[in-house]
Scaffold this motif. Structure first.
Motif, PDB file in Angstrom:
ATOM      1  N   ILE A 193       0.836  -1.208   0.000  1.00 39.35           N
ATOM      2  CA  ILE A 193       0.000   0.000   0.000  1.00 39.35           C
ATOM      3  C   ILE A 193       0.866   1.250   0.000  1.00 39.35           C
ATOM      4  N   THR A 194       1.861   1.292   0.881  1.00 36.69           N
ATOM      5  CA  THR A 194       2.714   2.475   0.983  1.00 36.69           C
ATOM      6  C   THR A 194       3.550   2.675  -0.267  1.00 36.69           C
ATOM      7  N   LEU A 195       4.093   1.576  -0.783  1.00 39.75           N
ATOM      8  CA  LEU A 195       4.954   1.668  -1.959  1.00 39.75           C
ATOM      9  C   LEU A 195       4.180   2.066  -3.209  1.00 39.75           C
ATOM     10  N   GLU A 196       3.090   1.357  -3.489  1.00 38.71           N
ATOM     11  CA  GLU A 196       2.358   1.555  -4.741  1.00 38.71           C
ATOM     12  C   GLU A 196       1.477   2.800  -4.724  1.00 38.71           C
ATOM     13  N   ASP A 197       0.867   3.089  -3.579  1.00 40.45           N
ATOM     14  CA  ASP A 197      -0.107   4.179  -3.529  1.00 40.45           C
ATOM     15  C   ASP A 197       0.495   5.523  -3.147  1.00 40.45           C
ATOM     16  N   TYR A 198       1.678   5.507  -2.505  1.00 35.28           N
ATOM     17  CA  TYR A 198       2.252   6.763  -2.018  1.00 35.28           C
ATOM     18  C   TYR A 198       3.677   6.997  -2.523  1.00 35.28           C
ATOM     19  N   ALA A 199       4.583   6.037  -2.257  1.00 36.67           N
ATOM     20  CA  ALA A 199       5.995   6.270  -2.546  1.00 36.67           C
ATOM     21  C   ALA A 199       6.267   6.423  -4.046  1.00 36.67           C
ATOM     22  N   LYS A 200       5.791   5.483  -4.855  1.00 38.41           N
ATOM     23  CA  LYS A 200       6.056   5.548  -6.294  1.00 38.41           C
ATOM     24  C   LYS A 200       5.465   6.804  -6.942  1.00 38.41           C
ATOM     25  N   PRO A 201       4.189   7.132  -6.682  1.00 40.87           N
ATOM     26  CA  PRO A 201       3.657   8.372  -7.278  1.00 40.87           C
ATOM     27  C   PRO A 201       4.401   9.615  -6.801  1.00 40.87           C
ATOM     28  N   ALA A 202       4.802   9.639  -5.520  1.00 40.69           N
ATOM     29  CA  ALA A 202       5.529  10.806  -5.007  1.00 40.69           C
ATOM     30  C   ALA A 202       6.886  10.950  -5.684  1.00 40.69           C
ATOM     31  N   PHE A 203       7.584   9.818  -5.869  1.00 41.32           N
ATOM     32  CA  PHE A 203       8.892   9.860  -6.526  1.00 41.32           C
ATOM     33  C   PHE A 203       8.751  10.303  -7.979  1.00 41.32           C
ATOM     34  N   LEU A 204       7.727   9.794  -8.666  1.00 42.33           N
ATOM     35  CA  LEU A 204       7.506  10.174 -10.062  1.00 42.33           C
ATOM     36  C   LEU A 204       7.204  11.658 -10.177  1.00 42.33           C
ATOM     37  N   SER A 205       6.437  12.175  -9.222  1.00 43.28           N
ATOM     38  CA  SER A 205       6.081  13.595  -9.257  1.00 43.28           C
ATOM     39  C   SER A 205       7.294  14.487  -8.988  1.00 43.28           C
ATOM     40  N   CYS A 206       8.164  14.057  -8.072  1.00 43.35           N
ATOM     41  CA  CYS A 206       9.319  14.880  -7.688  1.00 43.35           C
ATOM     42  C   CYS A 206      10.492  14.728  -8.661  1.00 43.35           C
ATOM     43  N   ALA A 207      10.777  13.483  -9.056  1.00 38.57           N
ATOM     44  CA  ALA A 207      11.965  13.218  -9.878  1.00 38.57           C
ATOM     45  C   ALA A 207      11.667  13.226 -11.370  1.00 38.57           C
ATOM     46  N   GLY A 208      10.400  13.099 -11.732  1.00 42.71           N
ATOM     47  CA  GLY A 208      10.058  13.094 -13.142  1.00 42.71           C
ATOM     48  C   GLY A 208      10.321  11.773 -13.823  1.00 42.71           C
ATOM     49  N   ARG A 209      10.659  10.745 -13.068  1.00 41.51           N
ATOM     50  CA  ARG A 209      10.882   9.411 -13.629  1.00 41.51           C
ATOM     51  C   ARG A 209      10.420   8.368 -12.601  1.00 41.51           C
ATOM     52  N   PRO A 210      10.062   7.178 -13.075  1.00 43.89           N
ATOM     53  CA  PRO A 210       9.580   6.153 -12.139  1.00 43.89           C
ATOM     54  C   PRO A 210      10.704   5.617 -11.256  1.00 43.89           C
ATOM     55  N   LEU A 211      10.323   5.127 -10.103  1.00 43.88           N
ATOM     56  CA  LEU A 211      11.275   4.515  -9.179  1.00 43.88           C
ATOM     57  C   LEU A 211      11.788   3.207  -9.770  1.00 43.88           C
ATOM     58  N   SER A 212      13.110   2.991  -9.741  1.00 39.72           N
ATOM     59  CA  SER A 212      13.689   1.787 -10.343  1.00 39.72           C
ATOM     60  C   SER A 212      13.260   0.536  -9.591  1.00 39.72           C
ATOM     61  N   GLU A 213      13.353  -0.609 -10.281  1.00 41.34           N
ATOM     62  CA  GLU A 213      12.956  -1.879  -9.689  1.00 41.34           C
ATOM     63  C   GLU A 213      13.799  -2.200  -8.459  1.00 41.34           C
ATOM     64  N   THR A 214      15.081  -1.954  -8.537  1.00 41.20           N
ATOM     65  CA  THR A 214      15.972  -2.251  -7.413  1.00 41.20           C
ATOM     66  C   THR A 214      15.619  -1.416  -6.195  1.00 41.20           C
ATOM     67  N   ARG A 215      15.390  -0.128  -6.408  1.00 40.84           N
ATOM     68  CA  ARG A 215      15.036   0.743  -5.293  1.00 40.84           C
ATOM     69  C   ARG A 215      13.644   0.429  -4.752  1.00 40.84           C
ATOM     70  N   SER A 216      12.732   0.037  -5.628  1.00 42.79           N
ATOM     71  CA  SER A 216      11.378  -0.319  -5.186  1.00 42.79           C
ATOM     72  C   SER A 216      11.418  -1.519  -4.253  1.00 42.79           C
ATOM     73  N   LEU A 217      12.188  -2.520  -4.624  1.00 38.96           N
ATOM     74  CA  LEU A 217      12.290  -3.725  -3.801  1.00 38.96           C
ATOM     75  C   LEU A 217      12.938  -3.412  -2.460  1.00 38.96           C
ATOM     76  N   ALA A 218      14.031  -2.627  -2.492  1.00 36.09           N
ATOM     77  CA  ALA A 218      14.706  -2.271  -1.242  1.00 36.09           C
ATOM     78  C   ALA A 218      13.789  -1.462  -0.333  1.00 36.09           C
ATOM     79  N   LEU A 219      13.042  -0.533  -0.910  1.00 40.09           N
ATOM     80  CA  LEU A 219      12.120   0.277  -0.123  1.00 40.09           C
ATOM     81  C   LEU A 219      10.999  -0.573   0.448  1.00 40.09           C
ATOM     82  N   GLY A 220      10.516  -1.550  -0.358  1.00 44.15           N
ATOM     83  CA  GLY A 220       9.465  -2.438   0.123  1.00 44.15           C
ATOM     84  C   GLY A 220       9.896  -3.232   1.348  1.00 44.15           C
ATOM     85  N   LYS A 221      11.128  -3.731   1.337  1.00 39.59           N
ATOM     86  CA  LYS A 221      11.632  -4.486   2.485  1.00 39.59           C
ATOM     87  C   LYS A 221      11.867  -3.578   3.702  1.00 39.59           C
ATOM     88  N   LEU A 222      12.337  -2.357   3.440  1.00 38.75           N
ATOM     89  CA  LEU A 222      12.531  -1.414   4.536  1.00 38.75           C
ATOM     90  C   LEU A 222      11.194  -1.053   5.182  1.00 38.75           C
TER      91      LEU A 222
END
Length: 579
Positions: free
Chosen positions: A361-390
């Motif tokens: 929920i946190t990763l898909e609904d909040y973190a990824k959209p926030a990163f895309l809005s701020c950085a202008g690019r999607p969050l990488s697969e490696t960072r998504s997985l690491a963030l999910g475990k954190l």
């Protein structure tokens, strides 16, 4: 009855270590096998590779965990077996989920269930619903973590606070190491332990009192086998109407739109496989529920004349089952350890799934959209997985804190169903609003959800509330030499009759917790419809047939949309030919 406190022996600790080692070993195995959890798709949805039987059992286990073993047995012991009627709600609700809600989520094909609301309504609806689910799961994980602490405290003497910390850290570690595939496979092992634990409880009591019939006779003689509560009054704690209708909305909200169950469902290949999994889940679910209810009556046949709570041998009613195991079965090497292992592994798997879903929920609904809005690019697969475990790790630590407050909610069974009803009902309402009604819009969905949440949470947690009426308990058969004088005096004053005037309490605070889900659902639908019509009238727009995606509606509604669209096309073709 001898009231000396038995403790676990070395054989019991060996069994606990072995069974917990198997669960942890499965997680480690999947961490270093297959895709090695290198993608979020594998970590959160197992690459849609799971089998129907595995998911069917996992669906049961996520809802019927240690809370069921401890809470439901205590329910039938303390209040009687009326709660068993809720199984009829499971029978009615399963086809509704299988043929209405499951196909919509498979048409969506997303990891987060709340992506549906963004496609159907908009971003605001998704965020509002995902936050409500986040709150529900976080509270529930705290209750799940509190349940095994009761078992450990009653059987080992380890203080409950230390038990919460120990079990919580193990759960958090396991959740971070293993993905959803490991959780689902471990559920099979955990389900076997749960059934084995209950069968041991029932068999031990039956042998002592002279058979299953004797268990029922003792329970019936003391008012625990009564199924005659047909009152439509919602302030009566358990009635046929409340358990059937109220239980139906709780069940559908948990299995139909809850992130944990949707995520497990999405590990299957297609909607047909999900339908088979839900139907196969039903006999396991009802079997475990009924067996747990009966185990409460079995425990009562052992303690009917020397209640351990009145005697001061346990601190809360939810310690009944582990106390019974130690009193009656601890002389059998390893049996008590098997029971404790069942409780621990049940909570381990359920909490793992909850933490996994919180991370999604946190990763898909909040973190990824926030990163895309701020950085202008999607969050990488490696960072998504690491963030999910954190996130899983952080949520595990947060649940530790919430577990200490779970004891204030009035028993683990009622606490869990209160959480599911108060939050699950409004969530079920907003999904149903989108899947059923074409005229519903985002304004109606958001306002309906928030209004319903405010109302049900106020009703569920508002104070003061009247205490529920308990059935008679006794200490007449206890050995007086083990009872302190103050215990005997308190027990002699005990009466199951509640003399206080119930009408002195605010009416909404008197409504039974089983109705929270139905009330939340109704408020969301009614407010959602009214606000949607008003907002459309204010904007001066109407439903655009071309913008409606049939895949976002119940199959019966989707067919109607497609037929209407086909008729419009044919009419348009005829008009063109006539011109």
């Amino acid at each position: 009855m001898d009231t000396e406190q038995a403790r676990l022996g070395w054989a019991d600790y060996t069994v606990i270590a072995l069974t917990m080692g198997v669960s942890a070993g499965v997680g480690v195995f999947y961490r270093f096998s297959g895709g090695r959890q290198r993608t979020t798709r594998e970590y959160f949805s197992a690459d849609n590779s799971m089998g129907v039987p595995t998911v069917a059992v996992a669906l049961m286990v996520s809802f019927m965990s240690a809370i069921t073993l401890l809470g439901l047995s205590t329910e039938s012991y303390t209040y009687g077996a009326q709660f068993a009627a809720i199984n009829l709600a499971y029978v009615i609700g399963t086809p509704v989920i299988s043929y209405c809600y499951a196909p919509v989520f498979f048409n969506l094909g997303a990891v987060s269930a709340y992506e549906y609301l963004e496609r159907r309504f908009g971003r605001a609806a998704r965020l509002a619903a995902s936050f409500a689910s986040w709150l529900q799961l976080l509270l529930y994980c705290g209750v799940v973590l509190y349940a095994p602490a009761l078992a450990l405290e009653a059987t080992t003497g380890l203080p409950g606070d230390w038990s919460v910390v120990a079990v919580g850290l193990v759960c958090t570690f396991y959740s971070c190491v293993g993905g959803i595939k490991a959780v689902l496979v471990t559920d099979l092992f955990q389900a076997l332990l749960m059934f084995a634990s209950l069968l041991v409880v029932v068999a031990g009591a039956a042998q002592r009192v002279g058979g299953l019939g004797a268990i029922l006779r003792i329970a019936a003689e003391n008012g625990r086998v009564q199924f005659d509560s047909f009152s439509p009054d919602p302030t009566v704690r358990h009635t046929w109407w409340g358990l059937l209708l109220g239980g139906l909305f709780i069940y559908v909200s948990v299995f139909g739109v809850n992130q944990v169950q949707v995520q497990r469902m999405m590990t299957l290949r297609d909607a047909a496989a999900a339908r088979r999994a839900f139907l196969l889940n039903l006999p396991f679910l009802c079997g475990l529920s009924l067996l747990t209810c009966f185990s409460g009556l079995a425990i009562y046949s052992y303690y009917y004349d020397c209640d351990p709570l009145l005697a001061g041998r346990i601190d809360t009613p939810d310690m009944l089952m582990p106390r019974y195991v130690m009193d009656s079965l601890s002389h059998l090497p390893g049996v008590a350890g098997l029971f404790v292992a069942g409780i621990l592994s049940a909570s381990l798997s359920t909490m793992s799934a909850g933490l996994n879903s919180l991370a999604v929920i946190t990763l898909e609904d909040y973190a990824k959209p926030a990163f895309l809005s701020c950085a202008g690019r999607p969050l990488s697969e490696t960072r998504s997985l690491a963030l999910g475990k954190l996130l899983t790790l952080l949520y595990g630590l947060a649940c530790l804190a919430l577990a200490f407050g779970a004891k204030l909610l009035g028993g683990v069974l009622q606490a869990s169903l209160t959480i599911f009803g108060a939050v699950g009902g409004p969530l079920l309402g907003v999904f149903t609003l989108g899947m059923l009604l074409e005229r519903a819009d985002q304004t109606g969905a958001v306002v309906g959800l928030l209004a319903s949440l405010a109302f049900t949470l106020w009703m569920a947690f508002g104070q003061p509330k009247p205490l529920p009426l308990k059935l008679p308990l006794s200490v007449e058969g206890c050995d007086a030499q083990f009872l302190a004088p103050e215990v005997l005096r308190a027990a002699s004053r005990h009466s199951p009759v509640n003399d206080e005037d119930q009408s002195q309490y605010f009416y909404l605070y008197r409504i039974s917790y089983v109705w929270y889900g139905a009330i939340g659902f109704a408020v969301t639908i009614l407010v959602g419809i009214v606000v949607s019509l008003l907002s459309r009238a204010t904007r001066g727009d109407d439903v655009d047939e071309e913008e409606l995606d049939p895949n976002l509606f119940f199959p019966i509604v989707a067919r109607r949309i497609r037929r209407r669209r086909t008729r419009h096309l044919k009419t348009a073709e005829l008009n063109e030919r006539s011109h």
